[in-house]
Design a protein around this motif. Structure first.
Motif, PDB file in Angstrom:
ATOM      1  N   THR A 141      -9.844   1.173  -4.353  1.00 35.39           N
ATOM      2  CA  THR A 141      -8.446   1.385  -4.720  1.00 35.39           C
ATOM      3  C   THR A 141      -7.732   2.143  -3.619  1.00 35.39           C
ATOM      4  OG1 THR A 141      -8.962   1.359  -7.082  1.00 35.39           O
ATOM      5  CG2 THR A 141      -6.888   2.398  -6.437  1.00 35.39           C
ATOM      6  N   ASP A 142      -8.358   3.173  -3.078  1.00 35.95           N
ATOM      7  CA  ASP A 142      -7.759   3.925  -1.976  1.00 35.95           C
ATOM      8  C   ASP A 142      -7.536   3.027  -0.758  1.00 35.95           C
ATOM      9  OD1 ASP A 142      -7.681   6.235  -3.479  1.00 35.95           O
ATOM     10  OD2 ASP A 142      -9.414   7.171  -2.508  1.00 35.95           O
ATOM     11  N   SER A 143      -8.496   2.160  -0.462  1.00 38.62           N
ATOM     12  CA  SER A 143      -8.348   1.229   0.669  1.00 38.62           C
ATOM     13  C   SER A 143      -7.185   0.283   0.434  1.00 38.62           C
ATOM     14  CB  SER A 143      -9.627   0.428   0.876  1.00 38.62           C
ATOM     15  OG  SER A 143     -10.668   1.258   1.274  1.00 38.62           O
ATOM     16  N   LYS A 144      -7.073  -0.211  -0.788  1.00 39.86           N
ATOM     17  CA  LYS A 144      -5.974  -1.125  -1.124  1.00 39.86           C
ATOM     18  C   LYS A 144      -4.638  -0.408  -0.973  1.00 39.86           C
ATOM     19  CE  LYS A 144      -4.109  -1.735  -5.077  1.00 39.86           C
ATOM     20  NZ  LYS A 144      -3.598  -1.986  -6.381  1.00 39.86           N
ATOM     21  N   VAL A 145      -4.542   0.814  -1.495  1.00 38.61           N
ATOM     22  CA  VAL A 145      -3.300   1.577  -1.407  1.00 38.61           C
ATOM     23  C   VAL A 145      -2.936   1.821   0.054  1.00 38.61           C
ATOM     24  CG1 VAL A 145      -2.251   3.839  -1.859  1.00 38.61           C
ATOM     25  CG2 VAL A 145      -3.487   2.658  -3.677  1.00 38.61           C
ATOM     26  N   ALA A 146      -3.902   2.225   0.864  1.00 34.70           N
ATOM     27  CA  ALA A 146      -3.635   2.486   2.286  1.00 34.70           C
ATOM     28  C   ALA A 146      -3.121   1.226   2.978  1.00 34.70           C
ATOM     29  CB  ALA A 146      -4.904   2.996   2.977  1.00 34.70           C
ATOM     30  N   THR A 147      -3.727   0.105   2.677  1.00 34.75           N
ATOM     31  CA  THR A 147      -3.307  -1.150   3.304  1.00 34.75           C
ATOM     32  C   THR A 147      -1.914  -1.557   2.861  1.00 34.75           C
ATOM     33  OG1 THR A 147      -5.599  -1.865   3.473  1.00 34.75           O
ATOM     34  CG2 THR A 147      -3.917  -3.573   3.638  1.00 34.75           C
ATOM     35  N   VAL A 148      -1.639  -1.426   1.578  1.00 34.21           N
ATOM     36  CA  VAL A 148      -0.322  -1.812   1.061  1.00 34.21           C
ATOM     37  C   VAL A 148       0.765  -0.912   1.650  1.00 34.21           C
ATOM     38  CG1 VAL A 148       1.109  -1.933  -1.022  1.00 34.21           C
ATOM     39  CG2 VAL A 148      -1.206  -2.873  -1.051  1.00 34.21           C
ATOM     40  N   VAL A 149       0.533   0.404   1.667  1.00 41.30           N
ATOM     41  CA  VAL A 149       1.532   1.327   2.222  1.00 41.30           C
ATOM     42  C   VAL A 149       1.744   1.030   3.710  1.00 41.30           C
ATOM     43  CG1 VAL A 149       2.033   3.743   2.786  1.00 41.30           C
ATOM     44  CG2 VAL A 149       1.143   3.156   0.528  1.00 41.30           C
ATOM     45  N   LYS A 150       0.674   0.893   4.474  1.00 42.34           N
ATOM     46  CA  LYS A 150       0.793   0.644   5.915  1.00 42.34           C
ATOM     47  C   LYS A 150       1.520  -0.677   6.172  1.00 42.34           C
ATOM     48  CE  LYS A 150       0.041   1.610  10.231  1.00 42.34           C
ATOM     49  NZ  LYS A 150       0.675   2.744  10.890  1.00 42.34           N
ATOM     50  N   THR A 151       1.195  -1.697   5.394  1.00 41.63           N
ATOM     51  CA  THR A 151       1.848  -3.001   5.557  1.00 41.63           C
ATOM     52  C   THR A 151       3.333  -2.904   5.264  1.00 41.63           C
ATOM     53  OG1 THR A 151      -0.199  -4.133   4.993  1.00 41.63           O
ATOM     54  CG2 THR A 151       1.837  -5.401   4.785  1.00 41.63           C
ATOM     55  N   ARG A 152       3.691  -2.219   4.192  1.00 32.01           N
ATOM     56  CA  ARG A 152       5.109  -2.067   3.856  1.00 32.01           C
ATOM     57  C   ARG A 152       5.847  -1.284   4.939  1.00 32.01           C
ATOM     58  NH1 ARG A 152       4.635  -1.025  -2.671  1.00 32.01           N
ATOM     59  NH2 ARG A 152       4.181  -3.185  -3.184  1.00 32.01           N
ATOM     60  N   LEU A 153       5.203  -0.278   5.504  1.00 27.08           N
ATOM     61  CA  LEU A 153       5.827   0.474   6.599  1.00 27.08           C
ATOM     62  C   LEU A 153       5.998  -0.404   7.837  1.00 27.08           C
ATOM     63  CD1 LEU A 153       3.957   3.906   6.278  1.00 27.08           C
ATOM     64  CD2 LEU A 153       6.324   3.407   5.625  1.00 27.08           C
ATOM     65  N   LEU A 154       4.987  -1.217   8.136  1.00 28.93           N
ATOM     66  CA  LEU A 154       5.066  -2.092   9.309  1.00 28.93           C
ATOM     67  C   LEU A 154       6.132  -3.170   9.153  1.00 28.93           C
ATOM     68  CD1 LEU A 154       1.290  -2.530  10.157  1.00 28.93           C
ATOM     69  CD2 LEU A 154       3.001  -1.358  11.549  1.00 28.93           C
ATOM     70  N   PHE A 155       6.307  -3.682   7.938  1.00 26.62           N
ATOM     71  CA  PHE A 155       7.281  -4.748   7.721  1.00 26.62           C
ATOM     72  C   PHE A 155       8.697  -4.229   7.493  1.00 26.62           C
ATOM     73  CE2 PHE A 155       3.600  -7.544   6.654  1.00 26.62           C
ATOM     74  CZ  PHE A 155       3.800  -8.441   7.680  1.00 26.62           C
ATOM     75  N   SER A 156       8.864  -2.924   7.328  1.00 25.35           N
ATOM     76  CA  SER A 156      10.201  -2.368   7.175  1.00 25.35           C
ATOM     77  C   SER A 156      10.874  -2.326   8.547  1.00 25.35           C
ATOM     78  CB  SER A 156      10.145  -0.957   6.589  1.00 25.35           C
ATOM     79  OG  SER A 156      11.440  -0.400   6.578  1.00 25.35           O
ATOM     80  N   THR A 157      12.050  -2.919   8.624  1.00 21.91           N
ATOM     81  CA  THR A 157      12.762  -2.933   9.903  1.00 21.91           C
ATOM     82  C   THR A 157      13.431  -1.593  10.195  1.00 21.91           C
ATOM     83  OG1 THR A 157      14.722  -3.831   8.806  1.00 21.91           O
ATOM     84  CG2 THR A 157      13.199  -5.412   9.800  1.00 21.91           C
ATOM     85  N   ASP A 158      13.441  -0.700   9.211  1.00 25.53           N
ATOM     86  CA  ASP A 158      14.114   0.584   9.374  1.00 25.53           C
ATOM     87  C   ASP A 158      13.170   1.723   9.720  1.00 25.53           C
ATOM     88  OD1 ASP A 158      16.686  -0.485   8.683  1.00 25.53           O
ATOM     89  OD2 ASP A 158      15.974  -0.589   6.617  1.00 25.53           O
ATOM     90  N   ILE A 159      11.880   1.429   9.849  1.00 26.55           N
ATOM     91  CA  ILE A 159      10.878   2.457  10.121  1.00 26.55           C
ATOM     92  C   ILE A 159       9.991   1.972  11.262  1.00 26.55           C
ATOM     93  CG2 ILE A 159       8.862   3.678   9.203  1.00 26.55           C
ATOM     94  CD1 ILE A 159      10.043   3.442   6.457  1.00 26.55           C
ATOM     95  N   SER A 160       9.614   2.900  12.132  1.00 31.87           N
ATOM     96  CA  SER A 160       8.637   2.568  13.160  1.00 31.87           C
ATOM     97  C   SER A 160       7.255   2.799  12.566  1.00 31.87           C
ATOM     98  CB  SER A 160       8.852   3.428  14.399  1.00 31.87           C
ATOM     99  OG  SER A 160       7.874   3.101  15.359  1.00 31.87           O
ATOM    100  N   GLY A 161       6.767   1.806  11.814  1.00 34.39           N
ATOM    101  CA  GLY A 161       5.504   1.922  11.095  1.00 34.39           C
ATOM    102  C   GLY A 161       4.304   2.138  11.982  1.00 34.39           C
TER     103      GLY A 161
END
Length: 185
Positions: free
Chosen positions: A117-137
């Motif tokens: 679950t922790d791995s899934k959460v880390a991946t989802v958060v990192k992916t959302r940060l990377l795909f956000s055009t307003d954040i340097s993920g």
């Protein structure tokens, strides 16, 4: 005769306009599906628990079909959950094949589930940060332990920090977010 010719020409023009409109819509739908497919494959690639080269994604009208092979039912479920989190995905049809059952008597199943679950959460958060055009993920590290997300790295403004923290807080299975972000701008 002139009215018949005019009617035929009008029909041809209107028909070609309708064909062009349908072709343009088909092209837009295909481009959207290709975009979703790329995001889904990138999400799977960024997860270190999965071998993304053994997982195939096929997207039609925003519906993703997963095929290929994984090592365990946990990997199968993780792949589906990760793809579900991708923007634009309507539904996931998980046709992944589990190649071998995973039994590890040294680990408590609850601890293993928490780790996954922790791995899934880390991946989802990192992916959302990377795909956000307003954040340097790429400048933000994401660590998760027992549902507590720690964001560490640099952002360019208070607004960017707030957005990163909000993205993390709005992710499923997150209990708390620890802010260790520094503003460089």
């Amino acid at each position: 005769m002139k009215k018949t010719t005019l009617s035929v020409l009008t029909s041809i023009v209107l028909g070609s306009m309708a064909f062009t409109a349908n072709a343009a819509q088909d092209w837009q739908d295909d481009a959207k599906d290709a975009w979703i497919d790329g995001k889904a494959e990138t999400t799977l690639l960024l997860n270190t628990n999965l071998n993304s080269f053994d997982i195939n994604t096929d997207v039609t009208d925003g519906n993703v079909t997963l095929t290929g092979k994984v090592n365990s039912s946990v990997d199968k479920a993780l792949a589906a959950e990760l793809v579900k989190s991708v923007d634009g995905v309507n539904e996931v049809n998980n046709e992944l094949t589990v190649m071998k059952a995973h039994h590890d008597k040294d680990h408590d199943s609850e601890t293993l589930a928490d780790t996954l679950t922790d791995s899934k959460v880390a991946t989802v958060v990192k992916t959302r940060l990377l795909f956000s055009t307003d954040i340097s993920g790429t400048e933000i590290d994401v660590d998760v332990e027992n549902g507590v997300v720690t964001l560490e790295g640099t952002v360019s403004s208070d607004a960017e920090r707030d957005l990163a923290l909000t993205i993390a807080k709005n992710t499923d299975d997150v209990k708390k977010v620890v802010d260790e972000l520094r503003i460089t701008g």
